[in-house]
Design a protein around this motif. Structure first.
Motif, PDB file in Angstrom:
ATOM      1  N   MET A 173      -0.513   8.237 -19.425  1.00  0.00           N
ATOM      2  CA  MET A 173      -0.102   7.811 -18.102  1.00  0.00           C
ATOM      3  C   MET A 173      -1.067   8.376 -17.073  1.00  0.00           C
ATOM      4  O   MET A 173      -1.436   9.528 -17.123  1.00  0.00           O
ATOM      5  N   SER A 174      -1.467   7.541 -16.136  1.00  0.00           N
ATOM      6  CA  SER A 174      -2.303   8.028 -15.050  1.00  0.00           C
ATOM      7  C   SER A 174      -1.977   7.267 -13.775  1.00  0.00           C
ATOM      8  O   SER A 174      -1.552   6.122 -13.806  1.00  0.00           O
ATOM      9  N   VAL A 175      -2.189   7.940 -12.668  1.00  0.00           N
ATOM     10  CA  VAL A 175      -1.986   7.338 -11.360  1.00  0.00           C
ATOM     11  C   VAL A 175      -3.359   6.990 -10.802  1.00  0.00           C
ATOM     12  O   VAL A 175      -4.284   7.792 -10.882  1.00  0.00           O
ATOM     13  N   SER A 176      -3.486   5.797 -10.263  1.00  0.00           N
ATOM     14  CA  SER A 176      -4.706   5.448  -9.543  1.00  0.00           C
ATOM     15  C   SER A 176      -4.323   5.272  -8.078  1.00  0.00           C
ATOM     16  O   SER A 176      -3.180   4.985  -7.740  1.00  0.00           O
ATOM     17  N   VAL A 177      -5.298   5.467  -7.205  1.00  0.00           N
ATOM     18  CA  VAL A 177      -5.057   5.363  -5.774  1.00  0.00           C
ATOM     19  C   VAL A 177      -6.000   4.301  -5.234  1.00  0.00           C
ATOM     20  O   VAL A 177      -7.199   4.312  -5.522  1.00  0.00           O
ATOM     21  N   LEU A 178      -5.439   3.374  -4.465  1.00  0.00           N
ATOM     22  CA  LEU A 178      -6.192   2.224  -3.970  1.00  0.00           C
ATOM     23  C   LEU A 178      -6.051   2.091  -2.469  1.00  0.00           C
ATOM     24  O   LEU A 178      -5.011   2.425  -1.907  1.00  0.00           O
ATOM     25  N   VAL A 179      -7.080   1.569  -1.849  1.00  0.00           N
ATOM     26  CA  VAL A 179      -6.992   1.105  -0.466  1.00  0.00           C
ATOM     27  C   VAL A 179      -7.088  -0.409  -0.537  1.00  0.00           C
ATOM     28  O   VAL A 179      -8.063  -0.953  -1.060  1.00  0.00           O
ATOM     29  N   CYS A 180      -6.038  -1.071  -0.057  1.00  0.00           N
ATOM     30  CA  CYS A 180      -5.991  -2.531  -0.118  1.00  0.00           C
ATOM     31  C   CYS A 180      -5.845  -3.109   1.287  1.00  0.00           C
ATOM     32  O   CYS A 180      -5.227  -2.510   2.153  1.00  0.00           O
ATOM     33  N   GLU A 181      -6.404  -4.279   1.460  1.00  0.00           N
ATOM     34  CA  GLU A 181      -6.251  -5.021   2.707  1.00  0.00           C
ATOM     35  C   GLU A 181      -5.132  -6.037   2.535  1.00  0.00           C
ATOM     36  O   GLU A 181      -4.656  -6.290   1.436  1.00  0.00           O
ATOM     37  N   TYR A 182      -4.754  -6.627   3.645  1.00  0.00           N
ATOM     38  CA  TYR A 182      -3.754  -7.676   3.634  1.00  0.00           C
ATOM     39  C   TYR A 182      -4.177  -8.747   2.632  1.00  0.00           C
ATOM     40  O   TYR A 182      -5.320  -9.153   2.581  1.00  0.00           O
ATOM     41  N   GLY A 183      -3.284  -9.188   1.798  1.00  0.00           N
ATOM     42  CA  GLY A 183      -3.607 -10.171   0.766  1.00  0.00           C
ATOM     43  C   GLY A 183      -3.933  -9.528  -0.567  1.00  0.00           C
ATOM     44  O   GLY A 183      -4.099 -10.217  -1.556  1.00  0.00           O
ATOM     45  N   GLY A 184      -4.055  -8.191  -0.593  1.00  0.00           N
ATOM     46  CA  GLY A 184      -4.246  -7.493  -1.853  1.00  0.00           C
ATOM     47  C   GLY A 184      -5.672  -7.172  -2.257  1.00  0.00           C
ATOM     48  O   GLY A 184      -5.893  -6.602  -3.321  1.00  0.00           O
ATOM     49  N   ALA A 185      -6.653  -7.527  -1.450  1.00  0.00           N
ATOM     50  CA  ALA A 185      -8.041  -7.215  -1.799  1.00  0.00           C
ATOM     51  C   ALA A 185      -8.226  -5.703  -1.850  1.00  0.00           C
ATOM     52  O   ALA A 185      -7.892  -4.997  -0.902  1.00  0.00           O
ATOM     53  N   THR A 228       3.721   3.460  -4.956  1.00  0.00           N
ATOM     54  CA  THR A 228       4.133   4.039  -3.680  1.00  0.00           C
ATOM     55  C   THR A 228       3.098   3.592  -2.653  1.00  0.00           C
ATOM     56  O   THR A 228       1.912   3.836  -2.827  1.00  0.00           O
ATOM     57  N   ILE A 229       3.572   2.933  -1.600  1.00  0.00           N
ATOM     58  CA  ILE A 229       2.673   2.322  -0.622  1.00  0.00           C
ATOM     59  C   ILE A 229       2.861   2.994   0.734  1.00  0.00           C
ATOM     60  O   ILE A 229       3.980   3.128   1.222  1.00  0.00           O
ATOM     61  N   PHE A 230       1.737   3.400   1.326  1.00  0.00           N
ATOM     62  CA  PHE A 230       1.739   3.987   2.660  1.00  0.00           C
ATOM     63  C   PHE A 230       0.982   3.070   3.603  1.00  0.00           C
ATOM     64  O   PHE A 230      -0.159   2.697   3.332  1.00  0.00           O
ATOM     65  N   ASN A 231       1.613   2.725   4.717  1.00  0.00           N
ATOM     66  CA  ASN A 231       0.951   1.869   5.701  1.00  0.00           C
ATOM     67  C   ASN A 231       0.072   2.710   6.625  1.00  0.00           C
ATOM     68  O   ASN A 231       0.019   3.939   6.512  1.00  0.00           O
ATOM     69  N   SER A 232      -0.599   2.062   7.548  1.00  0.00           N
ATOM     70  CA  SER A 232      -1.562   2.761   8.402  1.00  0.00           C
ATOM     71  C   SER A 232      -0.903   3.812   9.298  1.00  0.00           C
ATOM     72  O   SER A 232      -1.548   4.790   9.662  1.00  0.00           O
ATOM     73  N   ARG A 233       0.349   3.631   9.644  1.00  0.00           N
ATOM     74  CA  ARG A 233       1.047   4.642  10.457  1.00  0.00           C
ATOM     75  C   ARG A 233       1.440   5.840   9.614  1.00  0.00           C
ATOM     76  O   ARG A 233       1.404   6.966  10.082  1.00  0.00           O
ATOM     77  N   PRO A 244      -6.875   3.534   8.357  1.00  0.00           N
ATOM     78  CA  PRO A 244      -6.720   3.163   9.771  1.00  0.00           C
ATOM     79  C   PRO A 244      -7.942   2.488  10.402  1.00  0.00           C
ATOM     80  O   PRO A 244      -7.894   2.097  11.570  1.00  0.00           O
ATOM     81  N   LEU A 245      -9.011   2.317   9.655  1.00  0.00           N
ATOM     82  CA  LEU A 245     -10.224   1.725  10.223  1.00  0.00           C
ATOM     83  C   LEU A 245     -10.098   0.226  10.488  1.00  0.00           C
ATOM     84  O   LEU A 245     -10.837  -0.320  11.304  1.00  0.00           O
ATOM     85  N   ARG A 246      -9.182  -0.431   9.783  1.00  0.00           N
ATOM     86  CA  ARG A 246      -8.979  -1.877   9.965  1.00  0.00           C
ATOM     87  C   ARG A 246      -7.485  -2.174   9.895  1.00  0.00           C
ATOM     88  O   ARG A 246      -6.755  -1.520   9.163  1.00  0.00           O
TER      89      ARG A 246
END
Length: 101
Positions: A1-13, A48-53, A89-91
């Motif tokens: 088991m492993s956790v990966s961390v992603l930065v995604c834009e609207y639409g999932g890119a 677990t999803i964190f938004n820009s705020r 928070p850059l976009r």
């Protein structure tokens, strides 16, 4: 088991990603939900999803953890997570996702 961390834009890119074996260990060591109210609730088995705020608090917690876990094993991984979180928070509409396995 492993956790990966992603930065995604609207639409999932996916804009950026961190996949390291010690992310799980790091999150397990953050056992204080009082001290780490965001990271302490990351689900190791789901997303677990964190938004820009929310990511502002996540950044504070990661910086605090980097001072607490000053062992050589965790430092590069925590720094990489900080760099990922700083991208959110850059976009508009970006999110930081901890994706469990």
């Amino acid at each position: 088991m492993s956790v990966s961390v992603l930065v995604c834009e609207y639409g999932g890119a996916v804009m950026s990603r961190c996949v390291r074996q010690n992310i799980n260990e790091f999150l397990r060591r953050l056992d204080s939900r009082k001290e780490y109210p965001m990271l302490g609730y990351v689900d190791l088995y789901g997303d677990t999803i964190f938004n820009s705020r929310q990511v502002g608090v996540v950044l504070e917690e990661l910086r605090s953890a980097s001072r607490s876990f000053e062992d050589g094993e965790m430092t590069p991984m925590i720094q990489e997570l900080i760099e990922l979180a700083e991208l959110v928070p850059l976009r508009p509409h970006r999110k930081l996702i901890f994706s469990g396995d």
